[in-house]
Design a protein around this motif. Structure first.
Motif, PDB file in Angstrom:
ATOM      1  N   VAL A 143      85.371  -7.322  94.155  1.00 32.92           N
ATOM      2  CA  VAL A 143      85.392  -6.790  92.553  1.00 32.92           C
ATOM      3  C   VAL A 143      84.823  -5.217  92.819  1.00 32.92           C
ATOM      4  O   VAL A 143      84.202  -4.653  94.146  1.00 32.92           O
ATOM      5  CB  VAL A 143      83.669  -7.656  92.788  1.00 32.92           C
ATOM      6  N   VAL A 144      85.889  -4.132  92.821  1.00 34.22           N
ATOM      7  CA  VAL A 144      85.666  -2.845  92.444  1.00 34.22           C
ATOM      8  C   VAL A 144      85.319  -1.929  90.735  1.00 34.22           C
ATOM      9  O   VAL A 144      85.339  -2.485  90.255  1.00 34.22           O
ATOM     10  CB  VAL A 144      86.770  -1.792  92.181  1.00 34.22           C
ATOM     11  N   VAL A 145      83.423  -1.773  91.207  1.00 34.37           N
ATOM     12  CA  VAL A 145      82.720  -0.798  90.161  1.00 34.37           C
ATOM     13  C   VAL A 145      83.747   0.133  90.085  1.00 34.37           C
ATOM     14  O   VAL A 145      83.394   1.359  90.841  1.00 34.37           O
ATOM     15  CB  VAL A 145      81.260  -1.215  90.761  1.00 34.37           C
ATOM     16  N   ASP A 146      84.088   0.151  88.857  1.00 33.03           N
ATOM     17  CA  ASP A 146      83.851   1.557  88.489  1.00 33.03           C
ATOM     18  C   ASP A 146      82.866   2.130  87.072  1.00 33.03           C
ATOM     19  O   ASP A 146      82.389   2.116  86.803  1.00 33.03           O
ATOM     20  CB  ASP A 146      85.465   2.260  87.682  1.00 33.03           C
ATOM     21  N   GLU A 147      83.439   3.627  86.643  1.00 28.98           N
ATOM     22  CA  GLU A 147      83.160   4.344  85.432  1.00 28.98           C
ATOM     23  C   GLU A 147      83.141   3.038  84.022  1.00 28.98           C
ATOM     24  O   GLU A 147      82.308   3.884  83.069  1.00 28.98           O
ATOM     25  CB  GLU A 147      83.232   5.986  84.965  1.00 28.98           C
ATOM     26  N   THR A 148      84.279   2.369  83.915  1.00 28.45           N
ATOM     27  CA  THR A 148      83.485   1.968  82.668  1.00 28.45           C
ATOM     28  C   THR A 148      82.380   0.426  82.463  1.00 28.45           C
ATOM     29  O   THR A 148      82.114   0.459  81.195  1.00 28.45           O
ATOM     30  CB  THR A 148      85.145   1.224  82.264  1.00 28.45           C
ATOM     31  N   TRP A 149      82.013   0.766  83.749  1.00 28.63           N
ATOM     32  CA  TRP A 149      81.004  -0.315  83.784  1.00 28.63           C
ATOM     33  C   TRP A 149      79.568   1.051  83.114  1.00 28.63           C
ATOM     34  O   TRP A 149      79.147   1.550  83.300  1.00 28.63           O
ATOM     35  CB  TRP A 149      80.577  -1.085  85.290  1.00 28.63           C
ATOM     36  N   HIS A 150      78.631  -0.115  82.548  1.00 28.53           N
ATOM     37  CA  HIS A 150      77.596   0.161  81.847  1.00 28.53           C
ATOM     38  C   HIS A 150      76.354  -1.141  82.143  1.00 28.53           C
ATOM     39  O   HIS A 150      76.151  -2.022  82.267  1.00 28.53           O
ATOM     40  CB  HIS A 150      77.721  -0.329  80.699  1.00 28.53           C
ATOM     41  N   SER A 151      75.069  -0.815  83.000  1.00 27.37           N
ATOM     42  CA  SER A 151      74.751  -2.046  82.723  1.00 27.37           C
ATOM     43  C   SER A 151      73.679  -2.168  81.636  1.00 27.37           C
ATOM     44  O   SER A 151      73.747  -1.467  80.521  1.00 27.37           O
ATOM     45  CB  SER A 151      73.433  -0.724  83.556  1.00 27.37           C
ATOM     46  N   ASP A 152      72.997  -2.751  81.625  1.00 28.14           N
ATOM     47  CA  ASP A 152      72.316  -3.932  80.478  1.00 28.14           C
ATOM     48  C   ASP A 152      70.613  -2.959  80.520  1.00 28.14           C
ATOM     49  O   ASP A 152      69.674  -3.814  81.335  1.00 28.14           O
ATOM     50  CB  ASP A 152      72.283  -5.528  80.375  1.00 28.14           C
ATOM     51  N   PRO A 153      70.073  -2.868  79.534  1.00 23.62           N
ATOM     52  CA  PRO A 153      68.946  -2.020  79.016  1.00 23.62           C
ATOM     53  C   PRO A 153      68.328  -3.098  79.388  1.00 23.62           C
ATOM     54  O   PRO A 153      67.028  -3.528  79.699  1.00 23.62           O
ATOM     55  CB  PRO A 153      69.285  -1.415  78.204  1.00 23.62           C
ATOM     56  N   ALA A 154      68.059  -4.249  78.962  1.00 19.65           N
ATOM     57  CA  ALA A 154      67.603  -5.718  78.671  1.00 19.65           C
ATOM     58  C   ALA A 154      67.400  -6.281  79.620  1.00 19.65           C
ATOM     59  O   ALA A 154      66.204  -7.323  79.655  1.00 19.65           O
ATOM     60  CB  ALA A 154      68.351  -6.420  77.652  1.00 19.65           C
ATOM     61  N   PHE A 155      68.800  -6.499  80.522  1.00 18.73           N
ATOM     62  CA  PHE A 155      68.222  -7.077  81.785  1.00 18.73           C
ATOM     63  C   PHE A 155      67.018  -6.578  82.690  1.00 18.73           C
ATOM     64  O   PHE A 155      66.248  -7.072  83.347  1.00 18.73           O
ATOM     65  CB  PHE A 155      69.676  -6.440  82.831  1.00 18.73           C
ATOM     66  N   TYR A 156      66.660  -4.811  82.950  1.00 18.55           N
ATOM     67  CA  TYR A 156      65.873  -3.751  83.185  1.00 18.55           C
ATOM     68  C   TYR A 156      64.187  -3.758  82.461  1.00 18.55           C
ATOM     69  O   TYR A 156      63.098  -4.762  83.389  1.00 18.55           O
ATOM     70  CB  TYR A 156      66.539  -2.525  82.913  1.00 18.55           C
ATOM     71  N   GLU A 157      64.279  -4.368  81.044  1.00 20.85           N
ATOM     72  CA  GLU A 157      63.508  -4.388  80.915  1.00 20.85           C
ATOM     73  C   GLU A 157      62.886  -5.800  81.007  1.00 20.85           C
ATOM     74  O   GLU A 157      61.786  -5.713  81.500  1.00 20.85           O
ATOM     75  CB  GLU A 157      63.376  -4.219  78.889  1.00 20.85           C
ATOM     76  N   LYS A 158      63.736  -7.003  80.956  1.00 25.10           N
ATOM     77  CA  LYS A 158      62.997  -8.264  81.718  1.00 25.10           C
ATOM     78  C   LYS A 158      62.665  -8.430  82.917  1.00 25.10           C
ATOM     79  O   LYS A 158      61.298  -8.934  83.090  1.00 25.10           O
ATOM     80  CB  LYS A 158      64.141  -9.033  81.498  1.00 25.10           C
ATOM     81  N   ASN A 159      62.857  -7.741  83.555  1.00 27.19           N
ATOM     82  CA  ASN A 159      62.700  -7.539  85.367  1.00 27.19           C
ATOM     83  C   ASN A 159      61.645  -6.575  85.868  1.00 27.19           C
ATOM     84  O   ASN A 159      61.120  -6.327  86.022  1.00 27.19           O
ATOM     85  CB  ASN A 159      64.165  -7.292  85.679  1.00 27.19           C
ATOM     86  N   LYS A 160      60.804  -5.628  84.238  1.00 25.36           N
ATOM     87  CA  LYS A 160      59.764  -4.441  84.275  1.00 25.36           C
ATOM     88  C   LYS A 160      60.763  -3.459  85.091  1.00 25.36           C
ATOM     89  O   LYS A 160      59.819  -2.823  85.997  1.00 25.36           O
ATOM     90  CB  LYS A 160      58.848  -5.225  84.699  1.00 25.36           C
ATOM     91  N   GLU A 161      62.252  -3.572  85.352  1.00 27.75           N
ATOM     92  CA  GLU A 161      62.618  -2.055  86.261  1.00 27.75           C
ATOM     93  C   GLU A 161      62.542  -1.008  85.704  1.00 27.75           C
ATOM     94  O   GLU A 161      63.697  -0.560  84.817  1.00 27.75           O
ATOM     95  CB  GLU A 161      64.221  -2.548  86.526  1.00 27.75           C
ATOM     96  N   TRP A 162      61.246  -0.400  84.877  1.00 31.02           N
ATOM     97  CA  TRP A 162      60.962   1.009  84.097  1.00 31.02           C
ATOM     98  C   TRP A 162      62.149   2.016  84.483  1.00 31.02           C
ATOM     99  O   TRP A 162      62.481   3.002  83.720  1.00 31.02           O
ATOM    100  CB  TRP A 162      59.670   0.802  84.270  1.00 31.02           C
ATOM    101  N   TYR A 163      62.184   2.699  86.046  1.00 30.05           N
ATOM    102  CA  TYR A 163      63.067   3.369  86.621  1.00 30.05           C
ATOM    103  C   TYR A 163      64.344   3.610  86.129  1.00 30.05           C
ATOM    104  O   TYR A 163      64.696   4.437  85.023  1.00 30.05           O
ATOM    105  CB  TYR A 163      62.434   4.205  87.817  1.00 30.05           C
TER     106      TYR A 163
END
Length: 319
Positions: A143-163
């Motif tokens: 798998v190659v991660v590139d600039e077209t990828w985007h993090s999912d804010p709901a994923f962070y909120e669910k895991n309390k990754e606030w930064y």
């Protein structure tokens, strides 16, 4: 090419990446207007005043991210703005007030001032790899991660990754504002930044290194990049007319075990050899766009040695 007479702004100038950015901008001949939160705090200012060219071409100014309009006078007359300022805390009881509001509203306040200032040609935003890689997609061998990828804010909120959430929402808000208001925006997305510290204080990346040395596992893997490469990429992102969009900045990806092994190799008498544990293989991070800026990454071994030596010199490590 000499940039003599060209004026640029760096927000959050006392930080790890920003201090190196100011250093390299001064070296290239720019006049730099640099903002810090507190001009009376020598830990925020003295290392910047000591830079070559600072006496002639560095102006230190106080500005508050949450105060709308406080960047108007700072950005006035600048051809470029490097927005690096963002809260960097991992533990908070009020993530909305302490992190998210400051990151998002601060970014919008800076961009509004840029929009009002006709001299600004381009804005370069310091974002992070955390706005790219955290979603439901599989990351593993092949798998190659590139600039077209985007993090999912709901994923962070669910895991309390606030930064991580604050960085993701701030970058999203920046793109929306820039697109709606015709701002030429370029975004840098570095991984975990290593290399020598100019500032006298610990930052997130150096704390990670200290934790790994002390045997505390922070992450299963580390996508590493040298601070000097990150600063250089910011400048190329501003100067190259062809630069656009986002730029992933990762020189090398290491598992926690590999990072421990490398530290043991560099400091065998101070860092214990890791006990072998099974680790999930990690995917690759694309270097293609970064290469288009002329960025070639420093070996991670050099960056790691330089940050450890810096931590020793500043008495955060005593070996």
């Amino acid at each position: 090419m000499s940039r003599e007479g060209e004026k640029v702004c760096v927000t959050g100038a006392s930080g790890y990446v920003a201090s190196w950015l100011v250093k390299l901008l001064l070296h290239r001949g720019y006049t730099v207007k640099a903002t810090v939160r507190n001009l009376r705090d020598p830990r925020k200012t003295e290392h910047l005043k000591a830079l070559e060219g600072a006496e002639e071409r560095l102006e230190l100014l106080e500005a508050d991210l949450t105060d709308e309009g406080s960047f108007d006078s700072v950005i006035h007359g600048c051809v470029g703005v490097f927005h690096t300022a963002s809260p960097a805390i991992f533990v908070t009881t009020n993530p909305q007030a302490d992190l998210i509001d400051v990151a998002v509203k601060g970014t919008l306040n800076v961009l509004k001032s840029c929009h009002e200032t006709k001299s600004v040609r381009r804005v370069v935003l310091t974002s992070s790899i955390v706005t790219i890689v955290y979603n439901e997609k599989y990351i593993g061998p092949g798998v190659v991660v590139d600039e077209t990828w985007h993090s999912d804010p709901a994923f962070y909120e669910k895991n309390k990754e606030w930064y991580m959430l604050s960085k993701t929402l701030a970058e999203q808000a920046a793109w929306k504002f820039a697109n709606e208001n015709g701002i030429d925006l370029v975004v840098m997305n570095p991984g975990i930044v290593l290399g020598p510290l100019l500032q006298p204080t610990l930052n997130i990346s150096s704390q990670f290194v200290l934790d790994v040395i002390k045997g505390k596992p922070r992450f299963p893997f580390y996508q590493c990049v040298d601070v000097r490469d990150v600063a250089h990429a910011h400048i190329m992102g501003f100067e190259k007319s062809s630069a656009c969009g986002r730029y992933l900045l990762v020189g090398e990806s290491l598992t926690h075990l590999q990072l421990r092994q490398l530290l043991h190799k560099l400091y065998p008498s101070n860092v214990d050899a890791p006990t072998s544990v099974e680790e999930n293989p990690i995917g690759e991070v694309s270097k293609k766009k970064a290469a288009s800026l002329g960025v070639s990454f420093m070996p991670v071994e050099v960056s790691l040695k330089d940050i450890v030596e810096s931590l020793k010199e500043k008495n955060f490590l005593n070996f």
